[in-house]
Scaffold this motif. Structure first.
Motif, PDB file in Angstrom:
ATOM      1  N   GLU A 186      27.324  49.524  42.314  1.00  0.00           N
ATOM      2  CA  GLU A 186      25.945  49.886  42.655  1.00  0.00           C
ATOM      3  C   GLU A 186      25.454  48.884  43.697  1.00  0.00           C
ATOM      4  O   GLU A 186      24.956  47.804  43.368  1.00  0.00           O
ATOM      5  CB  GLU A 186      25.065  49.870  41.410  1.00  0.00           C
ATOM      6  CG  GLU A 186      23.708  50.505  41.636  1.00  0.00           C
ATOM      7  CD  GLU A 186      22.960  50.787  40.345  1.00  0.00           C
ATOM      8  OE1 GLU A 186      21.879  51.387  40.416  1.00  0.00           O
ATOM      9  OE2 GLU A 186      23.464  50.412  39.268  1.00  0.00           O
ATOM     10  N   GLU A 241      22.152  46.594  43.958  1.00  0.00           N
ATOM     11  CA  GLU A 241      21.928  45.540  42.966  1.00  0.00           C
ATOM     12  C   GLU A 241      22.753  44.312  43.344  1.00  0.00           C
ATOM     13  O   GLU A 241      23.989  44.358  43.316  1.00  0.00           O
ATOM     14  CB  GLU A 241      22.320  46.032  41.570  1.00  0.00           C
ATOM     15  CG  GLU A 241      21.502  47.211  41.073  1.00  0.00           C
ATOM     16  CD  GLU A 241      20.049  46.839  40.851  1.00  0.00           C
ATOM     17  OE1 GLU A 241      19.779  45.670  40.509  1.00  0.00           O
ATOM     18  OE2 GLU A 241      19.184  47.704  41.040  1.00  0.00           O
ATOM     19  N   SER A 242      22.091  43.238  43.697  1.00  0.00           N
ATOM     20  CA  SER A 242      22.805  42.046  44.187  1.00  0.00           C
ATOM     21  C   SER A 242      23.737  41.448  43.137  1.00  0.00           C
ATOM     22  O   SER A 242      24.754  40.842  43.475  1.00  0.00           O
ATOM     23  CB  SER A 242      21.809  40.992  44.659  1.00  0.00           C
ATOM     24  OG  SER A 242      20.942  40.619  43.599  1.00  0.00           O
ATOM     25  N   ASN A 243      23.402  41.617  41.849  1.00  0.00           N
ATOM     26  CA  ASN A 243      24.226  41.049  40.783  1.00  0.00           C
ATOM     27  C   ASN A 243      25.169  42.063  40.157  1.00  0.00           C
ATOM     28  O   ASN A 243      25.796  41.782  39.129  1.00  0.00           O
ATOM     29  CB  ASN A 243      23.327  40.454  39.688  1.00  0.00           C
ATOM     30  CG  ASN A 243      22.491  39.293  40.203  1.00  0.00           C
ATOM     31  OD1 ASN A 243      22.971  38.484  40.994  1.00  0.00           O
ATOM     32  ND2 ASN A 243      21.247  39.219  39.761  1.00  0.00           N
ATOM     33  N   ALA A 244      25.271  43.236  40.761  1.00  0.00           N
ATOM     34  CA  ALA A 244      26.120  44.287  40.190  1.00  0.00           C
ATOM     35  C   ALA A 244      27.597  43.890  40.226  1.00  0.00           C
ATOM     36  O   ALA A 244      28.038  43.171  41.130  1.00  0.00           O
ATOM     37  CB  ALA A 244      25.913  45.592  40.951  1.00  0.00           C
ATOM     38  N   THR A 269      23.697  55.894  44.912  1.00  0.00           N
ATOM     39  CA  THR A 269      23.502  54.448  45.035  1.00  0.00           C
ATOM     40  C   THR A 269      24.792  53.662  44.844  1.00  0.00           C
ATOM     41  O   THR A 269      24.754  52.447  44.661  1.00  0.00           O
ATOM     42  CB  THR A 269      22.469  53.961  44.001  1.00  0.00           C
ATOM     43  OG1 THR A 269      22.935  54.285  42.676  1.00  0.00           O
ATOM     44  CG2 THR A 269      21.126  54.620  44.239  1.00  0.00           C
ATOM     45  N   TYR A 270      25.930  54.348  44.903  1.00  0.00           N
ATOM     46  CA  TYR A 270      27.206  53.688  44.638  1.00  0.00           C
ATOM     47  C   TYR A 270      28.140  53.748  45.843  1.00  0.00           C
ATOM     48  O   TYR A 270      28.148  54.730  46.596  1.00  0.00           O
ATOM     49  CB  TYR A 270      27.929  54.346  43.450  1.00  0.00           C
ATOM     50  CG  TYR A 270      27.262  54.115  42.119  1.00  0.00           C
ATOM     51  CD1 TYR A 270      27.557  52.989  41.356  1.00  0.00           C
ATOM     52  CD2 TYR A 270      26.331  55.023  41.623  1.00  0.00           C
ATOM     53  CE1 TYR A 270      26.957  52.774  40.123  1.00  0.00           C
ATOM     54  CE2 TYR A 270      25.715  54.819  40.392  1.00  0.00           C
ATOM     55  CZ  TYR A 270      26.029  53.693  39.655  1.00  0.00           C
ATOM     56  OH  TYR A 270      25.426  53.468  38.441  1.00  0.00           O
ATOM     57  N   GLN A 309      28.071  41.751  48.151  1.00  0.00           N
ATOM     58  CA  GLN A 309      28.798  41.363  46.949  1.00  0.00           C
ATOM     59  C   GLN A 309      30.261  41.047  47.265  1.00  0.00           C
ATOM     60  O   GLN A 309      30.817  41.501  48.275  1.00  0.00           O
ATOM     61  CB  GLN A 309      28.740  42.486  45.896  1.00  0.00           C
ATOM     62  CG  GLN A 309      27.349  42.750  45.341  1.00  0.00           C
ATOM     63  CD  GLN A 309      26.603  43.814  46.102  1.00  0.00           C
ATOM     64  OE1 GLN A 309      26.905  44.095  47.270  1.00  0.00           O
ATOM     65  NE2 GLN A 309      25.608  44.432  45.467  1.00  0.00           N
TER      66      GLN A 309
END
Length: 443
Positions: A227, A230-233, A212-213, A193
């Motif tokens: 997060e 998650e690719s779009n987080a 997960t963060y 990201q």
């Protein structure tokens, strides 16, 4: 293929085999392997074997994996080319055996002997002894595991593993304004990201991973999390800390931070359940440029520079116990006083690397280790490069990775506790990283 084989049309058989090779993927693998075996297609069978080794983690997710024969399971377990850790292979062997336990329990021991047991983590070996009847009801299995544990060093708690887990090193790149993950086994880089502009503007200073963060702290105390799986987080801004130039660690679901570049005896703790920072009991020593690490359920503040005109480095170690909310001095001090060092921990103990020797006015290559068993410090082989201040370290599969520091921002060095050797493993071409913020994540 059946008709071509029956009519002995070899060229047609070969053409079909080539088609099947080209079409090989995790879904077609099992049918293709059956065809190769049934019609004695040696080249296709070899392609399937290599595919199984390279794509092990994908084929084990299929129910058809449980129907594979003992010969092929033995091949996957024994091969050093199987792209999976020994723990993952063992976990899948257990699942395969239990799928038809009456028929397969007799061959389990011979398959277990295919493993390099000493390459499994101590925590997983202990987990097997405590929780797996196939092992603890077998004298020979227990003997093999016991010998492997005696061949290893240190102590550990019981901990299962996630077969799909893949730990990777993550850096924050100013040039691309993205995070990049590095697979230390495959030596590949993958862009992740983007970094929030506010984080770049406020200057990323420290990062930790918790569940997960990824949590990051900037120079001014602004605090964010992402997060990462998650690719779009998107980055979330959390409650800021009052700490400036904070160095942080994660322990038991909390983030602990101290002021690194300022002389201070303050520690704060962040609780994600209520998104709040709280001030903890002050340390005894007022220091700057300390190393901070979590180990054995406690937070260790290691070495650093004393306040005052002399500003001398110290070799003292102060320990915070979250259970009693108290500080204590370690009975044993470092062998060498230093500041601007970095510390990290494994199941076996704490590593302190590099730093600055003010008396000699030199950057250090020295490394010290505190065993979780003996609670004493010992000198290890030095790093290849001297490092101080702007560098960081993390642990992947019990190996210690160091990045950045003293003019080596593009240099990754690794220490293997088994060989007791350091080596340069990677460079980071074209990247300008925040060197204090390297972390390890599980994907």
């Amino acid at each position: 293929m059946g008709v071509a084989h029956m009519m002995q049309l070899q060229r047609l058989c070969d053409s079909i085999a080539i088609f099947l090779e080209d079409d090989l993927d995790p879904r077609s693998f099992f049918q293709t392997k059956n065809i190769a075996n049934r019609y004695n297609c040696k080249q296709l069978e070899e392609k399937c074997n290599q595919f199984g080794l390279q794509r092990f983690k994908e084929i084990v997710q299929s129910d058809e994996f449980m129907e594979l024969d003992e010969k092929f399971i033995s091949f996957l377990m024994e091969s050093k080319e199987t792209k999976a850790k020994e723990e993952v292979k063992c976990k899948m062997l257990l699942a395969w055996t239990k799928h038809d336990i009456d028929e397969r329990k007799e061959c389990f021991l011979s398959l277990l002997m295919k493993f390099q047991l000493t390459k499994m983590t101590l925590s997983y070996r202990r987990f097997l002894v405590e929780n797996e009847p196939l092992l603890y009801r077998s004298f020979e299995s227990l003997r093999l595991l016991t010998i492997s544990i005696l061949d290893s060093t240190g102590n550990s708690s019981s901990k299962d593993i996630n077969w799909g887990e893949n730990k990777q090193l993550v850096v924050f790149d100013k040039t691309s304004q993205r995070m990049h993950s590095h697979d230390v086994d495959d030596k590949t880089w993958t862009p992740m990201q983007t970094i929030d502009q506010a984080i770049i503007q406020n200057t990323l200073y420290s990062a930790v991973v918790m569940e997960t963060y990824i949590y990051v702290i900037c120079m001014n105390g602004s605090f964010y999390r992402l997060e990462y799986a998650e690719s779009n987080a998107k980055w979330e801004q959390m409650t800021n800390t009052e700490l400036q130039y904070a160095r942080a660690v994660a322990l038991d679901g909390f983030v602990y931070g101290i002021e690194y570049q300022n002389y201070s005896n303050i520690m704060e703790r962040y609780d994600p359940s209520n998104n709040k920072w709280s001030r903890l009991t002050n340390k005894s020593l007022i220091l700057a440029w300390e190393a901070l690490v979590a180990a054995d359920g406690k937070v260790f503040c290691i070495a650093g520079r004393n306040q005052g005109q002399q500003g001398q480095p110290t070799n003292k170690v102060e320990i915070y116990d979250p259970v009693t909310s108290t500080w204590s001095m370690d009975n044993k001090s470092l062998n060498e006083a230093r500041d601007c060092a970095f510390a990290t921990s494994t199941e076996e103990g704490i590593y302190v690397m590099g730093g600055y020797d003010l008396n000699q006015r030199s950057t250090l290559i020295n490394v010290e280790f505190r065993s979780s068993v003996t609670k004493t410090w010992m000198m290890l082989k030095p790093m290849k490069n001297a490092r101080a201040g702007a560098f960081s370290s993390c642990v992947i599969d019990e190996k210690v990775y160091v990045i950045g520091g003293n003019g080596n921002p593009a240099n990754i060095e690794a220490y293997d506790p088994e060989t007791k050797e350091w080596k340069i493993i990677e460079t980071i071409p074209g990247k300008n990283i925040f060197p204090r913020a390297t972390v390890a994540i599980s994907i």
